[in-house]
Design an enzyme around this catalytic site. Structure first.
Site, PDB file in Angstrom:
ATOM      1  N   ALA A   1      44.711  -7.082 -26.250  1.00  0.00           N
ATOM      2  CA  ALA A   1      44.226  -7.244 -27.728  1.00  0.00           C
ATOM      3  C   ALA A   1      45.687  -7.888 -28.256  1.00  0.00           C
ATOM      4  CB  ALA A   1      44.052  -5.797 -28.056  1.00  0.00           C
TER       5      ALA A   1
ATOM      6  N   GLN B   1      37.757  -1.815 -24.987  1.00  0.00           N
ATOM      7  CA  GLN B   1      38.186  -0.947 -24.695  1.00  0.00           C
ATOM      8  C   GLN B   1      38.254   0.733 -25.514  1.00  0.00           C
ATOM      9  OE1 GLN B   1      42.350   0.102 -22.770  1.00  0.00           O
ATOM     10  NE2 GLN B   1      42.431  -2.213 -22.925  1.00  0.00           N
TER      11      GLN B   1
ATOM     12  N   CYS C   1      44.980   5.824 -27.123  1.00  0.00           N
ATOM     13  CA  CYS C   1      44.092   6.544 -28.069  1.00  0.00           C
ATOM     14  C   CYS C   1      44.181   8.382 -27.497  1.00  0.00           C
ATOM     15  CB  CYS C   1      42.847   6.004 -28.055  1.00  0.00           C
ATOM     16  SG  CYS C   1      41.897   6.638 -28.764  1.00  0.00           S
TER      17      CYS C   1
ATOM     18  N   ASP D   1      50.214  -1.094 -25.972  1.00  0.00           N
ATOM     19  CA  ASP D   1      50.663   0.409 -25.714  1.00  0.00           C
ATOM     20  C   ASP D   1      51.958   0.474 -25.022  1.00  0.00           C
ATOM     21  OD1 ASP D   1      48.475   0.546 -26.536  1.00  0.00           O
ATOM     22  OD2 ASP D   1      47.167   0.158 -25.001  1.00  0.00           O
TER      23      ASP D   1
ATOM     24  N   CYS E   1      42.068   6.117 -35.066  1.00  0.00           N
ATOM     25  CA  CYS E   1      41.560   7.024 -34.284  1.00  0.00           C
ATOM     26  C   CYS E   1      39.976   7.558 -35.016  1.00  0.00           C
ATOM     27  CB  CYS E   1      42.541   8.102 -33.148  1.00  0.00           C
ATOM     28  SG  CYS E   1      41.470   8.523 -32.293  1.00  0.00           S
TER      29      CYS E   1
HETATM   30  C1  LIG Z   1      38.887   4.965 -23.742  1.00  0.00           C
HETATM   31  C2  LIG Z   1      39.727   4.623 -24.773  1.00  0.00           C
HETATM   32  C3  LIG Z   1      39.369   4.705 -26.281  1.00  0.00           C
HETATM   33  C4  LIG Z   1      40.210   3.961 -26.948  1.00  0.00           C
HETATM   34  N1  LIG Z   1      40.028   3.820 -28.077  1.00  0.00           N
HETATM   35  C5  LIG Z   1      40.024   3.174 -29.197  1.00  0.00           C
HETATM   36  C6  LIG Z   1      40.251   3.509 -30.581  1.00  0.00           C
HETATM   37  O1  LIG Z   1      39.077   3.962 -30.851  1.00  0.00           O
HETATM   38  N2  LIG Z   1      40.818   3.028 -31.283  1.00  0.00           N
HETATM   39  C7  LIG Z   1      41.356   2.224 -31.583  1.00  0.00           C
HETATM   40  O2  LIG Z   1      41.946   1.029 -31.885  1.00  0.00           O
HETATM   41  N3  LIG Z   1      42.293   1.604 -29.787  1.00  0.00           N
HETATM   42  C8  LIG Z   1      41.813   2.449 -28.608  1.00  0.00           C
HETATM   43  N4  LIG Z   1      42.008   2.253 -27.651  1.00  0.00           N
HETATM   44  C9  LIG Z   1      43.339   1.771 -27.553  1.00  0.00           C
HETATM   45  C10 LIG Z   1      43.227   0.078 -27.351  1.00  0.00           C
HETATM   46  O3  LIG Z   1      42.580  -0.350 -26.391  1.00  0.00           O
HETATM   47  C11 LIG Z   1      44.756  -0.261 -26.802  1.00  0.00           C
HETATM   48  O4  LIG Z   1      45.440   0.315 -27.745  1.00  0.00           O
HETATM   49  C12 LIG Z   1      45.063  -1.389 -26.543  1.00  0.00           C
HETATM   50  O5  LIG Z   1      43.554  -1.921 -26.006  1.00  0.00           O
HETATM   51  C13 LIG Z   1      46.023  -2.138 -26.641  1.00  0.00           C
HETATM   52  O6  LIG Z   1      46.588  -3.667 -26.529  1.00  0.00           O
HETATM   53  P1  LIG Z   1      47.750  -4.330 -25.678  1.00  0.00           P
HETATM   54  O7  LIG Z   1      46.855  -5.749 -25.993  1.00  0.00           O
HETATM   55  O8  LIG Z   1      49.175  -3.380 -25.790  1.00  0.00           O
HETATM   56  O9  LIG Z   1      46.579  -3.979 -23.752  1.00  0.00           O
HETATM   57  P2  LIG Z   1      45.630  -3.859 -23.654  1.00  0.00           P
HETATM   58  O10 LIG Z   1      44.516  -4.089 -24.171  1.00  0.00           O
HETATM   59  O11 LIG Z   1      45.338  -2.963 -22.446  1.00  0.00           O
HETATM   60  O12 LIG Z   1      46.237  -5.549 -22.410  1.00  0.00           O
HETATM   61  C14 LIG Z   1      47.189  -5.295 -21.676  1.00  0.00           C
HETATM   62  C15 LIG Z   1      46.873  -7.358 -21.408  1.00  0.00           C
HETATM   63  O13 LIG Z   1      48.076  -7.338 -20.251  1.00  0.00           O
HETATM   64  C16 LIG Z   1      47.455  -7.628 -19.133  1.00  0.00           C
HETATM   65  N5  LIG Z   1      48.756  -6.903 -18.030  1.00  0.00           N
HETATM   66  C17 LIG Z   1      49.334  -6.114 -17.476  1.00  0.00           C
HETATM   67  N6  LIG Z   1      50.293  -6.605 -16.343  1.00  0.00           N
HETATM   68  C18 LIG Z   1      50.719  -7.199 -16.657  1.00  0.00           C
HETATM   69  C19 LIG Z   1      51.825  -8.450 -15.992  1.00  0.00           C
HETATM   70  N7  LIG Z   1      52.236  -8.519 -14.853  1.00  0.00           N
HETATM   71  N8  LIG Z   1      51.242  -9.703 -15.922  1.00  0.00           N
HETATM   72  C20 LIG Z   1      50.575 -10.150 -17.233  1.00  0.00           C
HETATM   73  N9  LIG Z   1      49.289  -9.553 -17.789  1.00  0.00           N
HETATM   74  C21 LIG Z   1      49.315  -8.248 -17.461  1.00  0.00           C
HETATM   75  C22 LIG Z   1      46.804  -6.379 -18.968  1.00  0.00           C
HETATM   76  O14 LIG Z   1      44.921  -7.459 -17.429  1.00  0.00           O
HETATM   77  C23 LIG Z   1      45.285  -6.734 -19.934  1.00  0.00           C
HETATM   78  O15 LIG Z   1      44.515  -7.739 -20.165  1.00  0.00           O
HETATM   79  C24 LIG Z   1      41.575   3.114 -26.279  1.00  0.00           C
HETATM   80  C25 LIG Z   1      41.744   2.817 -24.990  1.00  0.00           C
HETATM   81  C26 LIG Z   1      40.579   3.882 -24.185  1.00  0.00           C
HETATM   82  C27 LIG Z   1      40.648   3.338 -22.531  1.00  0.00           C
END
Ligand SMILES: Cc1cc2nc3c(=O)[nH]c(=O)nc-3n(C[C@H](O)[C@H](O)[C@H](O)COP(=O)(O)OP(=O)(O)OC[C@H]3O[C@@H](n4cnc5c(N)ncnc54)[C@H](O)[C@@H]3O)c2cc1C
Length: 416
Positions: free
Chosen positions: A14, A44, A162, A299, A342
């Site tokens: 995201a 997600q 979440c 996250d 949320c």
């Molecule tokens: C069950 C569930 C319900 C949720 N409900 C909500 C909701 O209702 N509303 C809301 O706003 N949020 C919700 N979320 C939370 C939301 O999905 C996350 O907060 C959001 O996706 C965080 O974004 P991010 O980019 O930090 O992490 P992510 O979207 O998880 O992306 C991380 C990326 O990094 C990559 N990665 C990992 N390790 C490495 C590495 N070593 N090198 C390079 N890339 C790597 C992964 O492959 C992934 O693509 C929910 C999550 C879950 C699991």
């Protein structure tokens, strides 16, 4: 030879995709690369409603290649180590990539192993979890197939992504049972390692009414430590007020598990981590505490906001503008106030839209509406509106700032 990019992003989830596309829209000539190992990108927030049978995994899945703009270099590998003094990152392949500016957003790590027996039984024996695309569809299978019995829902210690998700699926399951006329044949219990239904008392109180309405039993300060899939037993550790630990074992017919979560191991052992393992950034500017050309969001960071995609939406322009600030020798700004949201699915047609900022401030985006109310309009948002905003505005790098104000909630908060 080490390849170099002006902006290097770690993680194409995201946060990573949104930062790349937002940056590109501000300056089409900037050289951006994303390190992302996965070919699939999941929405997600949709996992909750997939588990509840109101959405499909297909609807929540896109190919990563369709989200990364052709002008952005996709390095299909994982980042393994950081050399921030040399401005380089090493990859799984052994290559090194150099950067002028680095954005770190690899999400968090699901620690399935911390619950004894869980990995062996997840996805069978009525043990399900919405937290993985591999097991989320099984949640719906369990809810559909069960006609009576004991259904347990667990929540590990914070922080998790979440924080409302462990209970959202419980309400959807309870409402499915109610709609089938079999709710009274169930004993539904919530086992939470924490002390309350939600971190903000304003919402926790409103959620207790939902719990009572479904006849759910709550067990606070109960942390799931082991599962025996074939015996259908779950073991929890409880701690009393004197700090004495005890184990309690419970028989179940179905259990939905939210796994413990932590920073990814490669972050924990890196020079970018704080003592707890998270990417150590300033909570308002999102700039790294030690390395001024490194930013973190999503996250993986140390910021004490709710780990949500909603938070990411507000963090993206702050990171992008602050990197442009550095490029143009301008002062960077305190742009992020800890907003997170949320949408609590309290039934199959209602959502309580909890929106808040640092220090537990209730900060809704919509005036006049009591944020504690369960509304159909937010159910429509959860199933239709928010996914559309995610795919078509946020990930594509458009800015759509809906102001969220404490004053909108003042009247309702004062009532408490
Ligand atoms: C069950 C569930 C319900 C949720 N409900 C909500 C909701 O209702 N509303 C809301 O706003 N949020 C919700 N979320 C939370 C939301 O999905 C996350 O907060 C959001 O996706 C965080 O974004 P991010 O980019 O930090 O992490 P992510 O979207 O998880 O992306 C991380 C990326 O990094 C990559 N990665 C990992 N390790 C490495 C590495 N070593 N090198 C390079 N890339 C790597 C992964 O492959 C992934 O693509 C929910 C999550 C879950 C699991």
């Amino acid at each position: 030879m080490t390849k170099k990019h002006t902006l290097l992003i770690i993680g194409g989830g995201a946060a990573g995709v949104s930062v790349a596309n937002n940056m590109r829209r501000q300056n089409a000539g900037i050289d951006i690369a994303i390190i992302e190992p996965s070919e699939k990108h999941y929405y997600q927030p949709g996992f909750t409603i997939i588990g509840g049978g109101a959405y499909t995994l297909k609807q929540a899945t896109r190919n990563e290649k369709d989200l990364i703009h052709p002008s952005v270099t996709w390095i299909k590998d994982h980042a393994e180590a950081f050399q921030p003094d040399d401005n380089t990152v090493s990859l799984g392949s052994g290559d090194k990539i150099a950067y002028d500016y680095l954005v770190v957003c690899p999400g968090l790590q699901l620690d399935w192993d911390k619950i004894k027996g869980l990995k062996e039984t997840l996805g069978k024996n009525n043990v399900c979890s919405n937290y993985s695309p591999d097991s989320v569809e099984y949640t719906w299978e369990c809810i559909q197939n069960l006609q009576s019995g004991t259904a347990l829902f667990t929540q590990p210690p914070m922080p998790i992504k979440c924080a409302g998700a462990p209970q959202k699926i419980m309400y959807l399951a309870a409402d499915r049972f109610r709609k089938k006329g079999i709710l009274d044949k169930f004993s539904i219990e919530f086992f939470n390692a924490g002390p309350a239904m939600f971190g903000i008392p304003f919402f926790a109180k409103a959620l207790m009414k939902v719990v009572v309405d479904y006849g759910i039993k709550t067990n606070f300060n109960h942390n799931l430590v082991a599962i025996d899939g074939s015996a259908h037993t779950a073991t929890f550790e409880t701690t009393d007020s004197d700090g004495n630990k005890q184990q309690v074992t419970k028989i179940y017919d179905m259990i939905h598990v939210t796994p413990p979560q932590s920073a990814p191991d490669f972050i924990k052992k890196s020079p970018l981590a704080n003592a707890a393992g998270w990417v150590d950034v300033n909570p308002k500017t999102l700039q790294h505490a030690k390395y001024s050309n490194i930013f973190g969001l999503g996250d993986a960071t140390s910021t004490p906001n709710a780990k949500t995609a909603a938070a990411v939406r507000k963090q993206v322009p702050v990171v992008v503008d602050n990197i442009f600030g550095l490029i143009n020798n301008k002062q960077i700004k305190d742009g992020y106030d800890g907003y997170g949201s949320c949408p609590l699915t309290t039934s199959l047609n209602t959502v309580m839209l909890a929106e808040f900022s640092y220090d537990g401030k209730v900060t809704p985006s919509f005036p006049l509406l009591d944020p504690r109310k369960n509304r159909f309009i937010w159910w429509w948002g959860k199933t239709t509106g928010f996914p559309w905003l995610y795919w078509h505005l946020m990930l594509k790098g458009y800015r759509f700032d809906i102001p969220h104000l404490e004053s909108y909630a003042k009247r309702f908060v004062d009532e408490e």
